[in-house]
Design an enzyme around this catalytic site. Structure first.
Site, PDB file in Angstrom:
ATOM      1  N   GLY A 148     -70.911 -66.609  21.009  1.00  0.00           N
ATOM      2  CA  GLY A 148     -69.530 -66.125  21.014  1.00  0.00           C
ATOM      3  C   GLY A 148     -68.579 -67.130  20.372  1.00  0.00           C
ATOM      4  O   GLY A 148     -68.702 -68.338  20.578  1.00  0.00           O
ATOM      5  N   HIS A 175     -70.697 -60.804  26.756  1.00  0.00           N
ATOM      6  CA  HIS A 175     -72.155 -60.859  26.597  1.00  0.00           C
ATOM      7  C   HIS A 175     -72.678 -59.542  26.019  1.00  0.00           C
ATOM      8  O   HIS A 175     -73.564 -59.535  25.164  1.00  0.00           O
ATOM      9  CB  HIS A 175     -72.839 -61.106  27.948  1.00  0.00           C
ATOM     10  CG  HIS A 175     -72.433 -62.379  28.635  1.00  0.00           C
ATOM     11  ND1 HIS A 175     -71.690 -62.389  29.792  1.00  0.00           N
ATOM     12  CD2 HIS A 175     -72.668 -63.680  28.339  1.00  0.00           C
ATOM     13  CE1 HIS A 175     -71.505 -63.634  30.194  1.00  0.00           C
ATOM     14  NE2 HIS A 175     -72.072 -64.446  29.325  1.00  0.00           N
ATOM     15  N   LYS A 185     -65.636 -67.462  21.247  1.00  0.00           N
ATOM     16  CA  LYS A 185     -64.811 -68.036  22.322  1.00  0.00           C
ATOM     17  C   LYS A 185     -65.183 -69.503  22.521  1.00  0.00           C
ATOM     18  O   LYS A 185     -64.319 -70.341  22.731  1.00  0.00           O
ATOM     19  CB  LYS A 185     -65.011 -67.273  23.635  1.00  0.00           C
ATOM     20  CG  LYS A 185     -64.182 -67.841  24.767  1.00  0.00           C
ATOM     21  CD  LYS A 185     -64.347 -67.040  26.032  1.00  0.00           C
ATOM     22  CE  LYS A 185     -65.529 -67.497  26.851  1.00  0.00           C
ATOM     23  NZ  LYS A 185     -65.362 -68.853  27.432  1.00  0.00           N
ATOM     24  N   SER A 189     -66.930 -65.596  32.528  1.00  0.00           N
ATOM     25  CA  SER A 189     -67.491 -65.553  33.891  1.00  0.00           C
ATOM     26  C   SER A 189     -66.598 -66.321  34.847  1.00  0.00           C
ATOM     27  O   SER A 189     -66.568 -66.053  36.045  1.00  0.00           O
ATOM     28  CB  SER A 189     -68.893 -66.160  33.903  1.00  0.00           C
ATOM     29  OG  SER A 189     -69.686 -65.574  32.897  1.00  0.00           O
ATOM     30  N   GLN A 205     -69.258 -74.922  20.708  1.00  0.00           N
ATOM     31  CA  GLN A 205     -70.682 -74.717  21.009  1.00  0.00           C
ATOM     32  C   GLN A 205     -71.381 -74.062  19.814  1.00  0.00           C
ATOM     33  O   GLN A 205     -72.468 -74.481  19.402  1.00  0.00           O
ATOM     34  CB  GLN A 205     -70.817 -73.846  22.258  1.00  0.00           C
ATOM     35  CG  GLN A 205     -72.230 -73.376  22.527  1.00  0.00           C
ATOM     36  CD  GLN A 205     -72.328 -72.663  23.855  1.00  0.00           C
ATOM     37  OE1 GLN A 205     -72.456 -73.294  24.889  1.00  0.00           O
ATOM     38  NE2 GLN A 205     -72.255 -71.346  23.851  1.00  0.00           N
TER      39      GLN A 205
HETATM   40  P1  AMP Z   1     -72.149 -68.082  28.995  1.00  0.00           P
HETATM   41  O1  AMP Z   1     -72.943 -67.128  29.801  1.00  0.00           O
HETATM   42  O2  AMP Z   1     -70.737 -68.235  29.451  1.00  0.00           O
HETATM   43  O3  AMP Z   1     -72.863 -69.380  28.744  1.00  0.00           O
HETATM   44  O4  AMP Z   1     -72.006 -67.404  27.556  1.00  0.00           O
HETATM   45  C1  AMP Z   1     -73.134 -66.936  26.852  1.00  0.00           C
HETATM   46  C2  AMP Z   1     -72.700 -66.512  25.472  1.00  0.00           C
HETATM   47  O5  AMP Z   1     -71.722 -65.493  25.557  1.00  0.00           O
HETATM   48  C3  AMP Z   1     -72.056 -67.663  24.665  1.00  0.00           C
HETATM   49  O6  AMP Z   1     -72.497 -67.571  23.308  1.00  0.00           O
HETATM   50  C4  AMP Z   1     -70.594 -67.360  24.785  1.00  0.00           C
HETATM   51  O7  AMP Z   1     -69.832 -67.872  23.704  1.00  0.00           O
HETATM   52  C5  AMP Z   1     -70.609 -65.845  24.768  1.00  0.00           C
HETATM   53  N1  AMP Z   1     -69.369 -65.323  25.339  1.00  0.00           N
HETATM   54  C6  AMP Z   1     -68.821 -65.633  26.542  1.00  0.00           C
HETATM   55  N2  AMP Z   1     -67.646 -64.984  26.711  1.00  0.00           N
HETATM   56  C7  AMP Z   1     -67.442 -64.258  25.569  1.00  0.00           C
HETATM   57  C8  AMP Z   1     -66.406 -63.376  25.119  1.00  0.00           C
HETATM   58  N3  AMP Z   1     -65.340 -63.119  25.870  1.00  0.00           N
HETATM   59  N4  AMP Z   1     -66.536 -62.815  23.903  1.00  0.00           N
HETATM   60  C9  AMP Z   1     -67.626 -63.063  23.128  1.00  0.00           C
HETATM   61  N5  AMP Z   1     -68.644 -63.873  23.496  1.00  0.00           N
HETATM   62  C10 AMP Z   1     -68.546 -64.472  24.694  1.00  0.00           C
END
Ligand code: AMP
Length: 282
Positions: A148, A38, A150, A187, A154
């Site tokens: 991201g 993040h 990852k 997470s 999405q």
């Molecule tokens: P989340 O809080 O898991 O919904 O993720 C929020 C954003 O952070 C999304 O765009 C994810 O793809 C991105 N994200 C989560 N983990 C990573 C990571 N390890 N590297 C880069 N972006 C990430």
């Protein structure tokens, strides 16, 4: 602009964004439990934009009935510190009632793209993601939004939604941030026991071995699938949900590897479902 960091109502958020127009507004949507992945998204937004807004919202619409909505990690105070430390100007953290209210009758569905890869085991997941993002996009009206790699599927779905619905928002991909041993930071990694965490590293290792093989000239997708399956099978604690060699844009499987391809995988390890994606550019 007021000094209040955390904005929790839609009307305050709208007011704040209007106040700062015509600044370039960058938006980083998250579900909180912020980590280095993040932080990288927020830092990218900080470099490009005048006003950086990070949302923290554990979106109930994207969890299936058997999934981890109740146990999803929540750490609101720490998240605000991390977001501000990475360069955010404001954190938008609406309650469920504020953002969703009563059961909504409207949802955003992206056909085809939401049926592939993770869509097979998570029906309704991407509609839940897209529906909440549409709300955020309408409230914040950002110029740029950061996602991201990852979560490659999405990212593609959001990009397609922005195109199809004429959002004037640039959807920007950010490289995956990994731990030293290669595991993509997530997470959900905190659900892993020490032993499971060690076993989970087979996922990035298998994708890396597959990438090397493709770059060495292997063009049979079937051979790459076999390689990844065999490597994952060496770790009994890790169960492969899917592995696909597919087109990065439309996520359809390929037989013969030509041009750009995406290596996409999901595994289950203990209580965690982990995904990883690697794009190979021709
Ligand atoms: P989340 O809080 O898991 O919904 O993720 C929020 C954003 O952070 C999304 O765009 C994810 O793809 C991105 N994200 C989560 N983990 C990573 C990571 N390890 N590297 C880069 N972006 C990430």
């Amino acid at each position: 602009m007021s000094d209040v960091v955390v904005v929790s109502t839609i009307s305050d958020m709208r007011g704040l964004v209007k106040e700062r127009m015509p600044a370039v507004v960058g938006f980083v949507p998250t579900m909180g439990a912020l980590h280095a992945g993040h932080v990288s998204l927020i830092e990218n937004a900080r470099r490009d934009c005048d006003l950086v807004i990070v949302s923290i919202f554990v979106n109930p619409l994207q969890f299936g009935p058997e999934e981890d909505l109740g146990s999803y990690p929540r750490q609101p105070a720490a998240d605000v510190e991390i977001a501000m430390g990475a360069g955010a100007d404001k954190v938008f953290a609406p309650s469920r009632d504020e953002l969703i209210g009563d059961e909504p009758l409207t949802s955003v569905n992206i056909a085809e793209l939401d049926e592939r890869l993770c869509g097979r085991s998570r029906p309704g997941h991407f509609a839940g993601v897209a529906s909440i993002l549409a709300k955020f996009f309408n409230i914040i009206a950002p110029d740029r939004a950061y996602f991201g790699e990852k979560d490659w599927q999405q990212f593609q779905i959001v990009r397609r939604m922005a195109h199809d619905l004429n959002y004037d928002i640039e959807i920007i991909p950010v490289s995956t941030v990994r731990d030293e041993d290669g595991l993509a930071i997530s997470s959900r990694n905190r659900y892993l026991s020490a032993g499971e965490r060690r076993a989970a590293v087979v996922l990035p290792r298998a994708l890396e071995a597959a990438r090397v093989k493709v770059e060495d000239g292997e063009t049979r997708a079937g051979a790459i699938v076999e390689l990844v399956k065999e490597m994952i099978a060496t770790e009994p604690a890790v169960r492969l949900e899917y592995f696909s060699v597919c087109r990065p844009e439309n996520l359809t499987d390929v037989d013969r590897i030509t041009g750009d391809v995406l290596l996409a995988a999901a595994v289950n390890v203990g209580a965690a479902r982990l995904i990883d994606n690697v794009v190979i550019r021709a």
